[in-house]
Enzyme design. Sequence first.
Site, PDB file in Angstrom:
ATOM      1  N   ARG A  32       0.819  -1.220   0.000  1.00 42.14           N
ATOM      2  CA  ARG A  32       0.000   0.000   0.000  1.00 42.14           C
ATOM      3  C   ARG A  32       0.847   1.262   0.000  1.00 42.14           C
ATOM      4  O   ARG A  32       0.448   2.290   0.549  1.00 42.14           O
ATOM      5  CB  ARG A  32      -0.975   0.029   1.182  1.00 42.14           C
ATOM      6  CG  ARG A  32      -2.067  -1.027   1.110  1.00 42.14           C
ATOM      7  CD  ARG A  32      -3.106  -0.771   2.194  1.00 42.14           C
ATOM      8  NE  ARG A  32      -3.994  -1.923   2.346  1.00 42.14           N
ATOM      9  CZ  ARG A  32      -4.517  -2.323   3.497  1.00 42.14           C
ATOM     10  NH1 ARG A  32      -4.241  -1.664   4.616  1.00 42.14           N
ATOM     11  NH2 ARG A  32      -5.322  -3.364   3.545  1.00 42.14           N
ATOM     12  N   ARG A  36      -3.279   6.569   1.067  1.00 42.11           N
ATOM     13  CA  ARG A  36      -3.827   7.730   1.775  1.00 42.11           C
ATOM     14  C   ARG A  36      -2.833   8.465   2.668  1.00 42.11           C
ATOM     15  O   ARG A  36      -3.105   9.591   3.085  1.00 42.11           O
ATOM     16  CB  ARG A  36      -5.040   7.297   2.613  1.00 42.11           C
ATOM     17  CG  ARG A  36      -6.270   6.976   1.785  1.00 42.11           C
ATOM     18  CD  ARG A  36      -7.405   6.504   2.665  1.00 42.11           C
ATOM     19  NE  ARG A  36      -7.135   5.177   3.220  1.00 42.11           N
ATOM     20  CZ  ARG A  36      -7.868   4.605   4.169  1.00 42.11           C
ATOM     21  NH1 ARG A  36      -8.890   5.261   4.700  1.00 42.11           N
ATOM     22  NH2 ARG A  36      -7.568   3.401   4.599  1.00 42.11           N
ATOM     23  N   ARG A  45      -7.266  11.726  -5.470  1.00 40.77           N
ATOM     24  CA  ARG A  45      -8.509  10.992  -5.222  1.00 40.77           C
ATOM     25  C   ARG A  45      -9.687  11.946  -5.047  1.00 40.77           C
ATOM     26  O   ARG A  45     -10.793  11.675  -5.526  1.00 40.77           O
ATOM     27  CB  ARG A  45      -8.377  10.088  -4.000  1.00 40.77           C
ATOM     28  CG  ARG A  45      -9.670   9.337  -3.703  1.00 40.77           C
ATOM     29  CD  ARG A  45      -9.498   8.205  -2.743  1.00 40.77           C
ATOM     30  NE  ARG A  45     -10.780   7.612  -2.404  1.00 40.77           N
ATOM     31  CZ  ARG A  45     -10.943   6.548  -1.630  1.00 40.77           C
ATOM     32  NH1 ARG A  45      -9.873   5.962  -1.108  1.00 40.77           N
ATOM     33  NH2 ARG A  45     -12.128   6.069  -1.371  1.00 40.77           N
ATOM     34  N   ASP A  82      -7.294  -2.790  -7.229  1.00 43.83           N
ATOM     35  CA  ASP A  82      -7.979  -3.361  -6.075  1.00 43.83           C
ATOM     36  C   ASP A  82      -8.211  -4.840  -6.314  1.00 43.83           C
ATOM     37  O   ASP A  82      -8.447  -5.260  -7.458  1.00 43.83           O
ATOM     38  CB  ASP A  82      -9.316  -2.654  -5.844  1.00 43.83           C
ATOM     39  CG  ASP A  82      -9.933  -3.022  -4.509  1.00 43.83           C
ATOM     40  OD1 ASP A  82     -10.741  -3.975  -4.464  1.00 43.83           O
ATOM     41  OD2 ASP A  82      -9.598  -2.389  -3.497  1.00 43.83           O
ATOM     42  N   TYR A 156     -15.408 -12.121   0.127  1.00 50.76           N
ATOM     43  CA  TYR A 156     -16.154 -10.920  -0.267  1.00 50.76           C
ATOM     44  C   TYR A 156     -17.335 -11.273  -1.174  1.00 50.76           C
ATOM     45  O   TYR A 156     -18.421 -10.694  -1.045  1.00 50.76           O
ATOM     46  CB  TYR A 156     -15.230  -9.933  -0.979  1.00 50.76           C
ATOM     47  CG  TYR A 156     -14.257  -9.231  -0.064  1.00 50.76           C
ATOM     48  CD1 TYR A 156     -14.620  -8.074   0.615  1.00 50.76           C
ATOM     49  CD2 TYR A 156     -12.967  -9.715   0.109  1.00 50.76           C
ATOM     50  CE1 TYR A 156     -13.726  -7.419   1.449  1.00 50.76           C
ATOM     51  CE2 TYR A 156     -12.063  -9.071   0.941  1.00 50.76           C
ATOM     52  CZ  TYR A 156     -12.452  -7.925   1.612  1.00 50.76           C
ATOM     53  OH  TYR A 156     -11.563  -7.285   2.445  1.00 50.76           O
TER      54      TYR A 156
END
Length: 352
Positions: A32, A36, A45, A82, A156
């Site tokens: 990652r 962020r 973003r 993703d 998921y």
Amino acid sequence: MRFDAPAVTAEKPLLGVLKGERPTVPPIWLMRQAGRYLPEYRELRAQKGGFLELVYDSGAAAEVTLQPLRRFGFDGAILFSDILIVPYAMGQDLWFEAGEGPRLAPILAEADLSALTPDFGRFDAVYETVRRVKAALDPSVTFLGFAGSPWTIATYMVAGQGSKDQGPARRMAYQEPDRFAALIDAIVDATIVYLSGQIEAGVEAVQLFDSWAGSLSPLQFERWVIAPNRAIVKGLKARHPDIPIIGFPKGAGAKLPDYARGTGVDAVGVDETVDPHWANAALPAGLPVQGNLDPLALIAGGKAVEQAVDNIRAGFSDRPHIFNLGHGILPDTPIDHVDALLSYVRQEGDRN
């Protein structure tokens, strides 16, 4: 299995380690690393309005992939995308709820796999991102693609979202093993297509993320983690025999050696809960490893990081090693702590 590497990989230190080289200074990238904690990512973003919109804008996704390379000079670039692009291409609807995370529909705990209409064209924007990054990447940097492993993806797809204990998928695996096996097989096939496309577009190695591997019992781990990942490795190696594959079964713990031997991956990612000295003794000799600094230690910085780095380097001193976190970098990680980590790893490597 041998892990010999051609001399040409000295120009790409991370790729060289994946092929068995042991440089004095370990190559480093962070899971990652595009995300962020970087102000430039947050700004981009906000312009795009949402996560999926960012992923599907190939120019923007390429920019995000390259941002941490410009700032830190990592040895590896990880494709910005993703893991849920695979179920999206398999026919589930995908969206992200603000503050809550991803959603998939129909929920496969309530619907059959046959209700989905696959559209592998949904991979195309990701392949375009790969091509754009490849064209801009420094030749010394190894370009990594990735996909989620079948078990994690299935959790998921069955629940329609993330779940605390992966209960819906675990229940289906026990109660309807044939139905669950059909889902896993479909994910395996889609993942081979997806990763093969990434490779053809320009990535030089790939990583399989099994974020929820730690939730399974040993027998279930063998069936739903080791066997499907072995099938992916076999399928990819048939198409791209020279592309290294990193397997990262987070939470595998004592099952990690069985995973390494059973899947045939070229390198194993180790999470922060694993003692590097134990892992070094338990894993197959010569197998490259990746990891395993605690992301919270990186937030703390200072002596906490230096002590952890020293322990990790000592534990993996006699095998090929890529320095990384034990999981993804956290959003509140101070940028100067990342700078300090790279400086310490590289200086500490030079001292050895």
